[in-house]
Design a protein around this motif. Sequence first.
Motif, short mmCIF file in Angstrom:
data_model
loop_
_atom_site.label_atom_id
_atom_site.label_comp_id
_atom_site.label_asym_id
_atom_site.label_seq_id
_atom_site.Cartn_x
_atom_site.Cartn_y
_atom_site.Cartn_z
N TRP A 228 46.60 63.66 41.26
CA TRP A 228 47.76 64.34 41.81
C TRP A 228 47.99 65.61 41.02
CZ3 TRP A 228 50.79 64.31 45.97
CH2 TRP A 228 51.99 65.00 45.91
N THR A 229 48.04 66.74 41.73
CA THR A 229 48.36 67.98 41.03
C THR A 229 49.88 68.08 40.91
OG1 THR A 229 46.48 68.90 42.20
CG2 THR A 229 47.87 70.43 40.98
N ASN A 230 50.36 68.07 39.69
CA ASN A 230 51.80 68.09 39.49
C ASN A 230 52.43 69.39 39.99
OD1 ASN A 230 51.54 65.67 38.31
ND2 ASN A 230 51.81 66.41 36.20
N TRP A 231 53.51 69.24 40.75
CA TRP A 231 54.29 70.42 41.13
C TRP A 231 55.32 70.61 40.03
CZ3 TRP A 231 55.82 70.10 47.00
CH2 TRP A 231 54.68 69.76 47.75
N THR A 232 54.91 71.28 38.98
CA THR A 232 55.80 71.37 37.81
C THR A 232 57.18 71.90 38.18
OG1 THR A 232 53.81 71.94 36.65
CG2 THR A 232 55.84 72.10 35.41
N ILE A 233 57.21 72.76 39.18
CA ILE A 233 58.48 73.38 39.56
C ILE A 233 59.54 72.32 39.94
CG2 ILE A 233 57.99 73.67 42.03
CD1 ILE A 233 59.46 76.42 39.91
N MET A 234 59.05 71.18 40.46
CA MET A 234 60.00 70.17 40.92
C MET A 234 60.78 69.52 39.78
SD MET A 234 60.00 70.13 44.11
CE MET A 234 60.44 68.64 44.96
N ILE A 235 60.14 69.37 38.60
CA ILE A 235 60.91 68.75 37.53
C ILE A 235 61.65 69.80 36.70
CG2 ILE A 235 59.76 66.52 37.23
CD1 ILE A 235 57.95 67.77 35.23
N MET A 236 61.46 71.06 37.04
CA MET A 236 62.24 72.09 36.34
C MET A 236 63.48 72.44 37.16
SD MET A 236 59.11 74.31 34.95
CE MET A 236 59.79 75.11 33.54
N ALA A 237 64.26 73.36 36.59
CA ALA A 237 65.57 73.65 37.18
C ALA A 237 65.55 74.08 38.66
CB ALA A 237 66.27 74.69 36.33
N PRO A 238 64.71 75.05 39.04
CA PRO A 238 64.80 75.52 40.43
C PRO A 238 64.55 74.40 41.44
CG PRO A 238 63.47 77.01 39.13
CD PRO A 238 63.69 75.79 38.30
N GLY A 239 63.60 73.51 41.14
CA GLY A 239 63.30 72.41 42.04
C GLY A 239 64.53 71.59 42.35
N ALA A 240 65.36 71.37 41.32
CA ALA A 240 66.58 70.59 41.52
C ALA A 240 67.50 71.25 42.53
CB ALA A 240 67.30 70.43 40.19
N PHE A 241 67.66 72.56 42.38
CA PHE A 241 68.54 73.27 43.32
C PHE A 241 67.99 73.17 44.75
CE2 PHE A 241 69.87 75.68 39.48
CZ PHE A 241 71.23 75.48 39.61
N PHE A 242 66.67 73.37 44.89
CA PHE A 242 66.10 73.36 46.23
C PHE A 242 66.22 71.98 46.88
CE2 PHE A 242 63.33 77.00 44.63
CZ PHE A 242 64.21 77.92 45.11
N VAL A 243 65.87 70.93 46.13
CA VAL A 243 65.92 69.59 46.72
C VAL A 243 67.35 69.26 47.13
CG1 VAL A 243 65.56 67.15 46.31
CG2 VAL A 243 63.92 68.79 45.47
N LEU A 244 68.31 69.58 46.27
CA LEU A 244 69.71 69.27 46.62
C LEU A 244 70.14 70.04 47.87
CD1 LEU A 244 72.25 67.73 45.85
CD2 LEU A 244 72.99 69.72 44.58
N ALA A 245 69.78 71.32 47.93
CA ALA A 245 70.15 72.13 49.08
C ALA A 245 69.56 71.55 50.36
CB ALA A 245 69.70 73.57 48.89
#
Lengths: 192, 200
Positions: free
Chosen positions: B168-185
């Motif tokens: 699995w290629t990690n989507w590092t962005i998801m565990i960092m700050a911006p990912g949190a904003f996007f998923v919540l939105a």
Amino acid sequence: MNYILILISAVLVNNFVMARFLGLCPFIGVSTKYSSSLGMGLAVIFVMTMSGSATWFLDRFILIPLNLGFLKTIVFILVIATLVQLVEMIIKKSAPLLYDALGIYLPLISTNCAVLGVTLINIDAGYSLLENIVHSAGGGIGFTLALIILSTIRERLEYAPIPECFKGAPIAFISAGLVSLAFLGFSGLPVK
Amino acid sequence: MKNNRGLAVFLGNLGKDNPVFVQILGICSTLAVTNSVRNTFVMCLGLIFTTALSGTTVSLLRFYIPQRIRMIVTVLIIAVYVIIVDIVLKAWYHEIARELGPYVGLIITNCIVMGRAEAFALQNNPLLSMLDGFSSGMGYTWVLLIIAVIREFFGAGTVWNIKIFDAWTNWTIMIMAPGAFFVLALFIWIVKSFFIREKL
């Protein structure tokens, strides 16, 4: 030099809103207008710096000698609430103009988790008094910076054709995510 | 009658009055701890404990708290429970406590706890307040767990530290700050468009 690094770290690299997710409630709530976010930001810088230094003295000279470290959350929240009240009264008497500008934002600060967060992080990091003040002020400046950036974006979004379901909170979070992505670029700076 | 009221409160807090995606409360911790499912779960247990018991306590004392200092009394009551959670975590789950860092202490300023105590517990009986606090906590929990599963799965290829895919290629962005904003939105958007369209 060390102080400059701490300042840059608190403002840009570990920005309280964008990297640590503190103070998001006022961040989303207040950031609809530029003027109000500037007022809120200034009030937060002020209270953060004050409570950052006050809690340092309390922790160093009262809580640690008495071995009451586990009470720090409860003590700090009281200190912050008291300080906010005090600041409000002083500003009201001495600078009515400033009070009119900050007025409604001052009481809101006592429930701002960024302020409590900065005091707790300070203690965890074991800063000296001066480092502590610099870090707290930097935290406040970083909060203000993020707030101003987001509020200017949101002022423009008012007139943008956004899909119905995205209006309000979702689009605010998407914009915040993009700003946060931009702030991520600062993590390449050689500061911790 | 009373049972109906309780049920309405319970379901409301899980769905149409959900603290996270309808009232936009408690966002700080929502975003900060959801990069790993395990931490999220522990954090949510702490929050349920705090909201349920602080609601009960505030409600029990509601006739004795003077109106003018009620905020500070509420904060103190909440702080007591948060400190209990903090000490328990530090004593038995040291590793998780270290990863959660200051966010456990910050349950105090979590607007959900304060908001429920202020808006509900001051007007209602202890049993109902406890139910309200508990269900607010549950409403917060299910949203957080979904966000945490999404973020941990895409960000690290794991759920609860168990590997799902070997390669699995990690989507590092998801565990960092911006990912949190996007998923919540995206989450709020999906919920808004499917379940509560009439409120828009």
